[in-house]
Design a protein around this motif. Structure first.
Motif, short mmCIF file in Angstrom:
data_model
loop_
_atom_site.label_atom_id
_atom_site.label_comp_id
_atom_site.label_asym_id
_atom_site.label_seq_id
_atom_site.Cartn_x
_atom_site.Cartn_y
_atom_site.Cartn_z
N GLU A 52 14.84 9.20 -27.53
CA GLU A 52 13.50 9.71 -27.82
C GLU A 52 12.45 8.60 -27.82
O GLU A 52 11.35 8.76 -27.29
N ILE A 53 12.80 7.45 -28.42
CA ILE A 53 11.86 6.31 -28.47
C ILE A 53 11.51 5.85 -27.06
O ILE A 53 10.33 5.67 -26.72
N VAL A 54 12.51 5.65 -26.23
CA VAL A 54 12.27 5.11 -24.88
C VAL A 54 11.50 6.12 -24.04
O VAL A 54 10.52 5.77 -23.36
N PHE A 55 11.92 7.39 -24.09
CA PHE A 55 11.23 8.42 -23.31
C PHE A 55 9.76 8.54 -23.73
O PHE A 55 8.85 8.56 -22.88
N ASN A 56 9.51 8.58 -25.03
CA ASN A 56 8.13 8.71 -25.52
C ASN A 56 7.30 7.46 -25.25
O ASN A 56 6.10 7.55 -24.96
N THR A 57 7.93 6.29 -25.33
CA THR A 57 7.19 5.06 -25.06
C THR A 57 6.77 4.98 -23.60
O THR A 57 5.64 4.58 -23.29
N ILE A 58 7.67 5.36 -22.71
CA ILE A 58 7.33 5.36 -21.28
C ILE A 58 6.16 6.31 -21.03
O ILE A 58 5.21 5.98 -20.32
N LYS A 62 2.19 5.33 -19.65
CA LYS A 62 1.64 5.87 -18.39
C LYS A 62 0.11 5.90 -18.40
O LYS A 62 -0.52 5.87 -17.35
N ARG A 63 -0.51 5.95 -19.61
CA ARG A 63 -1.97 5.98 -19.67
C ARG A 63 -2.60 4.69 -19.11
O ARG A 63 -3.78 4.66 -18.80
N PHE A 64 -1.79 3.61 -19.04
CA PHE A 64 -2.29 2.33 -18.50
C PHE A 64 -2.04 2.21 -16.99
O PHE A 64 -2.28 1.16 -16.40
N LYS A 65 -1.49 3.29 -16.41
CA LYS A 65 -1.24 3.37 -14.97
C LYS A 65 -0.42 2.19 -14.43
O LYS A 65 -0.79 1.55 -13.45
N PRO A 66 0.72 1.89 -15.05
CA PRO A 66 1.54 0.79 -14.55
C PRO A 66 2.20 1.14 -13.21
O PRO A 66 2.56 2.29 -12.98
N LYS A 67 2.34 0.14 -12.35
CA LYS A 67 3.06 0.38 -11.09
C LYS A 67 4.57 0.28 -11.30
O LYS A 67 5.36 0.74 -10.47
N LEU A 68 4.96 -0.33 -12.42
CA LEU A 68 6.37 -0.51 -12.76
C LEU A 68 6.45 -0.75 -14.27
O LEU A 68 5.58 -1.38 -14.85
N ILE A 69 7.50 -0.22 -14.89
CA ILE A 69 7.75 -0.47 -16.32
C ILE A 69 9.07 -1.22 -16.46
O ILE A 69 10.08 -0.83 -15.85
N VAL A 70 9.06 -2.30 -17.23
CA VAL A 70 10.28 -3.05 -17.51
C VAL A 70 10.67 -2.79 -18.97
O VAL A 70 9.91 -3.10 -19.89
N LEU A 71 11.83 -2.17 -19.15
CA LEU A 71 12.39 -1.99 -20.50
C LEU A 71 13.12 -3.29 -20.83
O LEU A 71 14.24 -3.53 -20.40
#
Length: 266
Positions: A52-58, A62-71
């Motif tokens: 839940e934490i990871v899904f909600n954080t991603i 998204k509001r910052f419009k990243p081209k890629l997210i690194v966990l």
């Protein structure tokens, strides 16, 4: 998308070890660093909580419009990332995992160690990765590094050498270097205490996956033609709790950018 930032997150200070390598590998890229201290530590969360934490954080990032997210955390990367990616299809996500293949290649004593949080050490997903990536003739010893992670997050390693050495010594035990010659740093907090580890176990080689992650990011951006070619990359820092303590730690580590506190609803 080329000029959009790369978002990097974990439960606190650990992301900085990945960010340091990303800046070296991709100096033109803008980075968004989110330290989710409201959910620190990831290492003692249940599978469901982590998911839940990871899904909600991603979704939040998204509001910052990243081209890629690194966990930038091994614990959720090992336990839940593959599940999360099945639901997140509109932004690519790269995780960080224990570099077991590299450690298995490097060992001469045929015995490797994994330093990781309690959550990672006790997970069935790590066991599956060991079976898949470490040949059967190589022994594996797992060390619960959660006390070290806690110490790094609090900045103790910067101010109290004796306590830091004591905590690390307790985690590793007395004779680790007699049996083991390679240990993976399988929490992104751990590179910050590498000088302590080297002092305690001078004959052991420590494998830090941060460089591998940075290279994976560079290859990914190149393949999808999303690499920012020019300019000097900016860093934006967000924290979800404990701004004052966190700011003190990042300043001590040489980061001068302003830190903005954000408030989550999950």
């Amino acid at each position: 998308m080329t000029n959009n930032p790369i978002a990097v997150f974990d439960s606190g200070i650990g992301s900085l070890s990945i960010i340091k390598e990303l800046r070296r590998e991709l100096p033109a890229e803008d980075l968004l660093y989110f330290a989710d201290r409201a959910h620190f530590p990831y290492g003692n969360k249940s599978h469901k909580e982590l998911y839940e934490i990871v899904f909600n954080t991603i979704n939040y990032l998204k509001r910052f419009k990243p081209k890629l997210i690194v966990l930038a955390s091994n614990t959720p990367s090992v336990q839940v990332l593959e599940e999360v990616k099945k639901r997140v299809t509109d932004v690519p996500v790269i995780g960080v995992r224990p570099p077991l293949k590299e450690a298995a290649r490097m060992t001469k004593k045929k015995h490797i160690g994994i330093l990781a949080t309690a959550g990672t050490v006790n997970s069935k997903e790590l066991e599956a990765q060991i079976r898949k990536e470490v040949p059967q003739h190589i022994l594996v010893t797992k060390f619960n590094a959660s006390p070290i992670v806690q110490l790094v997050e609090q900045g103790v390693h910067l101010t109290d050498e004796r306590r830091t050495f004591d905590v690390i010594s307790r985690v590793l035990g007395d004779d680790a270097d007699e049996k083991i010659d390679v240990i993976t740093l399988s929490s992104t907090h751990l590179p910050f205490v590498k000088r302590y580890l080297n002092a305690l176990l001078p004959t052991v080689r420590f494998v830090d996956p941060a460089q591998m992650v940075a290279k994976d990011v560079r290859k990914f951006l190149k393949f999808y033609r999303m690499t920012k070619k020019s300019g000097s990359g900016k860093l934006q820092i967000l924290v979800s709790d404990g701004k004052r303590e966190f700011e003190k730690s990042v300043r001590a580590m040489g980061m001068r950018e302003p830190v903005e506190e954000v408030f989550l609803t999950f």
